[in-house]
Motif scaffolding. Structure first.
Motif, PDB file in Angstrom:
ATOM      1  N   TYR A  43       0.811  -1.225   0.000  1.00 14.60           N
ATOM      2  CA  TYR A  43       0.000   0.000   0.000  1.00 14.60           C
ATOM      3  C   TYR A  43       0.842   1.272   0.000  1.00 14.60           C
ATOM      4  O   TYR A  43       0.373   2.337  -0.426  1.00 14.60           O
ATOM      5  N   ASN A  44       2.065   1.196   0.476  1.00 12.85           N
ATOM      6  CA  ASN A  44       2.910   2.392   0.593  1.00 12.85           C
ATOM      7  C   ASN A  44       3.822   2.589  -0.619  1.00 12.85           C
ATOM      8  O   ASN A  44       4.861   3.246  -0.534  1.00 12.85           O
ATOM      9  N   THR A  45       3.420   2.037  -1.771  1.00 15.27           N
ATOM     10  CA  THR A  45       4.157   2.258  -3.023  1.00 15.27           C
ATOM     11  C   THR A  45       3.231   2.886  -4.051  1.00 15.27           C
ATOM     12  O   THR A  45       2.026   2.590  -4.091  1.00 15.27           O
ATOM     13  N   LEU A  46       3.771   3.730  -4.892  1.00 10.53           N
ATOM     14  CA  LEU A  46       2.961   4.334  -5.946  1.00 10.53           C
ATOM     15  C   LEU A  46       2.473   3.291  -6.944  1.00 10.53           C
ATOM     16  O   LEU A  46       1.364   3.401  -7.475  1.00 10.53           O
ATOM     17  N   ALA A  47       3.292   2.291  -7.224  1.00 12.22           N
ATOM     18  CA  ALA A  47       2.903   1.280  -8.205  1.00 12.22           C
ATOM     19  C   ALA A  47       1.596   0.604  -7.819  1.00 12.22           C
ATOM     20  O   ALA A  47       0.742   0.333  -8.678  1.00 12.22           O
ATOM     21  N   TYR A  48       1.410   0.321  -6.533  1.00 16.37           N
ATOM     22  CA  TYR A  48       0.181  -0.322  -6.046  1.00 16.37           C
ATOM     23  C   TYR A  48      -1.037   0.508  -6.429  1.00 16.37           C
ATOM     24  O   TYR A  48      -2.046  -0.024  -6.916  1.00 16.37           O
ATOM     25  N   TRP A  49      -0.960   1.824  -6.216  1.00 19.50           N
ATOM     26  CA  TRP A  49      -2.114   2.690  -6.436  1.00 19.50           C
ATOM     27  C   TRP A  49      -2.309   3.012  -7.907  1.00 19.50           C
ATOM     28  O   TRP A  49      -3.454   3.087  -8.393  1.00 19.50           O
ATOM     29  N   VAL A  50      -1.247   3.214  -8.635  1.00 19.39           N
ATOM     30  CA  VAL A  50      -1.378   3.512 -10.067  1.00 19.39           C
ATOM     31  C   VAL A  50      -1.974   2.317 -10.804  1.00 19.39           C
ATOM     32  O   VAL A  50      -2.878   2.463 -11.645  1.00 19.39           O
ATOM     33  N   GLU A  51      -1.498   1.116 -10.501  1.00 16.20           N
ATOM     34  CA  GLU A  51      -2.057  -0.071 -11.146  1.00 16.20           C
ATOM     35  C   GLU A  51      -3.518  -0.280 -10.751  1.00 16.20           C
ATOM     36  O   GLU A  51      -4.337  -0.722 -11.563  1.00 16.20           O
ATOM     37  N   GLN A  52      -3.846   0.035  -9.507  1.00 14.09           N
ATOM     38  CA  GLN A  52      -5.235  -0.071  -9.069  1.00 14.09           C
ATOM     39  C   GLN A  52      -6.131   0.887  -9.853  1.00 14.09           C
ATOM     40  O   GLN A  52      -7.218   0.504 -10.307  1.00 14.09           O
ATOM     41  N   ALA A  53      -5.682   2.117 -10.024  1.00 10.34           N
ATOM     42  CA  ALA A  53      -6.473   3.094 -10.768  1.00 10.34           C
ATOM     43  C   ALA A  53      -6.695   2.639 -12.210  1.00 10.34           C
ATOM     44  O   ALA A  53      -7.808   2.748 -12.750  1.00 10.34           O
ATOM     45  N   LYS A  54      -5.649   2.112 -12.834  1.00  8.06           N
ATOM     46  CA  LYS A  54      -5.788   1.622 -14.214  1.00  8.06           C
ATOM     47  C   LYS A  54      -6.770   0.445 -14.277  1.00  8.06           C
ATOM     48  O   LYS A  54      -7.577   0.356 -15.213  1.00  8.06           O
ATOM     49  N   LEU A  55      -6.692  -0.446 -13.298  1.00 14.37           N
ATOM     50  CA  LEU A  55      -7.596  -1.589 -13.257  1.00 14.37           C
ATOM     51  C   LEU A  55      -9.045  -1.122 -13.139  1.00 14.37           C
ATOM     52  O   LEU A  55      -9.927  -1.600 -13.872  1.00 14.37           O
ATOM     53  N   LEU A  56      -9.302  -0.204 -12.221  1.00 15.34           N
ATOM     54  CA  LEU A  56     -10.675   0.257 -12.009  1.00 15.34           C
ATOM     55  C   LEU A  56     -11.209   1.007 -13.224  1.00 15.34           C
ATOM     56  O   LEU A  56     -12.398   0.903 -13.550  1.00 15.34           O
ATOM     57  N   GLU A  57     -10.352   1.753 -13.892  1.00 18.66           N
ATOM     58  CA  GLU A  57     -10.813   2.432 -15.102  1.00 18.66           C
ATOM     59  C   GLU A  57     -11.119   1.418 -16.202  1.00 18.66           C
ATOM     60  O   GLU A  57     -12.070   1.618 -16.975  1.00 18.66           O
ATOM     61  N   ARG A  58     -10.361   0.344 -16.260  1.00 19.65           N
ATOM     62  CA  ARG A  58     -10.703  -0.721 -17.224  1.00 19.65           C
ATOM     63  C   ARG A  58     -12.095  -1.265 -16.949  1.00 19.65           C
ATOM     64  O   ARG A  58     -12.838  -1.610 -17.882  1.00 19.65           O
ATOM     65  N   GLY A  59     -12.473  -1.334 -15.686  1.00 19.59           N
ATOM     66  CA  GLY A  59     -13.794  -1.813 -15.312  1.00 19.59           C
ATOM     67  C   GLY A  59     -14.874  -0.748 -15.325  1.00 19.59           C
ATOM     68  O   GLY A  59     -16.003  -1.024 -14.909  1.00 19.59           O
ATOM     69  N   LEU A  60     -14.536   0.460 -15.801  1.00 21.49           N
ATOM     70  CA  LEU A  60     -15.489   1.574 -15.903  1.00 21.49           C
ATOM     71  C   LEU A  60     -16.068   1.981 -14.552  1.00 21.49           C
ATOM     72  O   LEU A  60     -17.204   2.472 -14.467  1.00 21.49           O
ATOM     73  N   PHE A  61     -15.298   1.766 -13.471  1.00 24.11           N
ATOM     74  CA  PHE A  61     -15.764   2.207 -12.166  1.00 24.11           C
ATOM     75  C   PHE A  61     -15.928   3.725 -12.145  1.00 24.11           C
ATOM     76  O   PHE A  61     -15.154   4.458 -12.770  1.00 24.11           O
ATOM     77  N   ASP A  62     -16.938   4.177 -11.413  1.00 24.98           N
ATOM     78  CA  ASP A  62     -17.135   5.621 -11.287  1.00 24.98           C
ATOM     79  C   ASP A  62     -16.038   6.253 -10.450  1.00 24.98           C
ATOM     80  O   ASP A  62     -15.615   7.379 -10.735  1.00 24.98           O
ATOM     81  N   GLY A  63     -15.591   5.545  -9.429  1.00 26.15           N
ATOM     82  CA  GLY A  63     -14.575   6.152  -8.595  1.00 26.15           C
ATOM     83  C   GLY A  63     -13.881   5.165  -7.690  1.00 26.15           C
ATOM     84  O   GLY A  63     -14.289   4.004  -7.539  1.00 26.15           O
TER      85      GLY A  63
END
Length: 454
Positions: A34-54
């Motif tokens: 959780y304390n790495t940028l890679a964790y959060w950036v990859e999560q954001a890309k994953l959620l956008e692939r799934g068309l999540f609102d937020g």
């Protein structure tokens, strides 16, 4: 069954443990990163692939120290501690995505309005209008002590103070800079028109401020406003200020009544019942077949920590459950409103509900309603919850990360799309426009809009 389009947020926290405690020990879970940028950036890309609102990011100030009057289990199981600042994640995630929104929890009890206004305006600029603020006043005495106070303000007074806090923020976000104040005119050497930028004057019970908002207007000006109060005073606050409300009640009748109370409160605040979207906390375990989903649920249970879940509930209710025997009827032992509401959500109001029952209900380490099944069964359940309660969507809590979100995106999203229940592409524009389809700014009925100039 109604075909109301669903809104979906992923629900996470800038910490190892969040809702379903203990699952960080699962061999496929990566939440210790959780304390790495890679964790959060990859999560954001994953959620956008799934068309999540937020991505809705929870936060607390303080630590859970009421269970056994100790932080020992809190630290061993990482029950929302250690926890990092959620706002600092957003710039990197926004830079890696185009549409995903970000709901950032920030506690207004310990932060000056003038500084909070600048932080959210900055993030709204950098994300091109994709930021929301989850307004919280806090509930932990450990946070108050850490910030130099012996205890928190009383519950209703915290909301009185929050009302004034929002009034000052509206003056800064909506009233300090007029539309058109920023000209960017190189030839005339005028970046901003001084006649259209105004100082804020505020003299209230809790706050005094005199000065200009430091940021030019961002895409949304005011971030999308989230809130999660379910008390009478909390609902009045939500009806006045919130655009999205988060609920976490586990039975349909109670959820339906709460949503109805909110919808009825909105006109009394001069707004319309449809002016607020309601999201419910939900855990989903899905696999291609029901049998595989049940096997996965059983596997997750082996790694989860019900005891950490009890610790979390102890912190939110203020009751140290470690003092109770397994066969203690919890509601009868503790007559306070806080414990009754917390336990009733899990017990269905059973008077013989014991600590042993609670431990079983927290088998996944968390107390959210859990749906287990194949894609069709999960979609059926989500659709039925919307039809039965009037909610607009869900905050999906992680179990084993990232597979819990991957499974939902790969299996459930296509099923929802096939039913016409979920979007197949993003709408262009700000988070507010994506959610409401009425432009970037607060709607005309919202009280914050009254502070606009020009």
């Amino acid at each position: 069954m109604a075909k109301k389009p669903l809104l979906l947020n992923a629900f996470n926290m800038n910490s190892v443990g969040h809702i379903n405690h203990g699952l960080w020990t699962h061999p496929r879970d990566t939440s210790t990163q959780y304390n790495t940028l890679a964790y959060w950036v990859e999560q954001a890309k994953l959620l956008e692939r799934g068309l999540f609102d937020g991505l809705f990011i929870a936060d607390i100030l303080g630590v859970y120290d009421s269970y056994q009057q100790s932080v020992e289990l809190t630290l061993r199981e990482s029950v929302q501690w250690p926890i990092n600042d959620p706002a600092l994640l957003v710039s990197a995630m926004a830079g890696a995505t185009q549409h995903l929104g970000f709901g950032i929890t920030t506690n207004l009890s310990y932060e000056a309005p003038y500084l909070l206004a600048r932080r959210f305006s900055t993030l709204d600029h950098l994300s091109q209008g994709r930021v929301g603020w989850n307004i919280v006043t806090g509930y932990l005495d450990s946070a108050a002590r850490a910030m130099g106070s012996p205890q928190q303000l009383p519950h209703d007074e915290r909301y009185d103070r929050a009302d004034e806090y929002l009034e000052l923020l509206y003056k800064l976000w909506e009233g300090s800079w007029e539309e058109g104040a920023v000209r960017r005119d190189k030839a005339a050497r005028v970046f901003a028109d001084p006649a259209r930028v105004h100082p804020v004057q505020h003299q209230g019970r809790y706050f005094k401020s005199e000065g200009y908002h430091l940021c030019e207007p961002s895409v949304q000006r005011t971030p999308v406003l989230f809130q999660a109060g379910s008390s009478g005073r909390g609902l009045r606050f939500a009806a006045r200020h919130a655009e999205c409300v988060f609920v976490s009640i586990q039975d349909r009748d109670s959820t339906r009544r709460l949503v109805q109370q909110l919808r009825e409160e909105l006109p009394r605040a001069g707004r319309a019942p449809e002016d607020v979207k309601v999201f419910m906390g939900q855990t989903v375990i899905v696999a291609p077949t029901e049998g595989q989903a049940r096997e996965k649920w059983a596997e997750y249970r082996r790694y989860a920590s019900p005891e950490a879940g009890i610790l979390h509930l102890a912190a939110t209710s203020g009751i140290d459950f470690s003092a109770y025997a397994d066969d203690t009827p919890l509601i009868q032992q503790q007559p306070s409103n806080g414990i009754q509401s917390a336990i009733s959500r899990l017990s269905g109001g059973r008077l013989d509900y014991t600590l042993r029952d609670l431990r079983e209900d927290l088998a996944l380490g968390g107390r959210y309603m859990t749906v287990v099944g194949d894609p069709q069964q999960v979609a059926d359940q989500l659709q039925q919850w919307v039809a039965d309660t009037g909610i607009d969507g869900f905050n999906l809590a992680r179990t084993v990360y990232p597979e819990s979100f991957v499974d939902f995106i790969d299996l459930v999203v296509p099923e929802l799309q096939n039913r016409g229940l979920y979007k197949t592409h993003y709408t262009e524009g700000s988070l507010r426009h994506k959610l409401f389809g009425q432009g970037h700014h607060l709607d005309a009925r919202h009280p914050g809009r009254a502070y606009r100039r020009g």
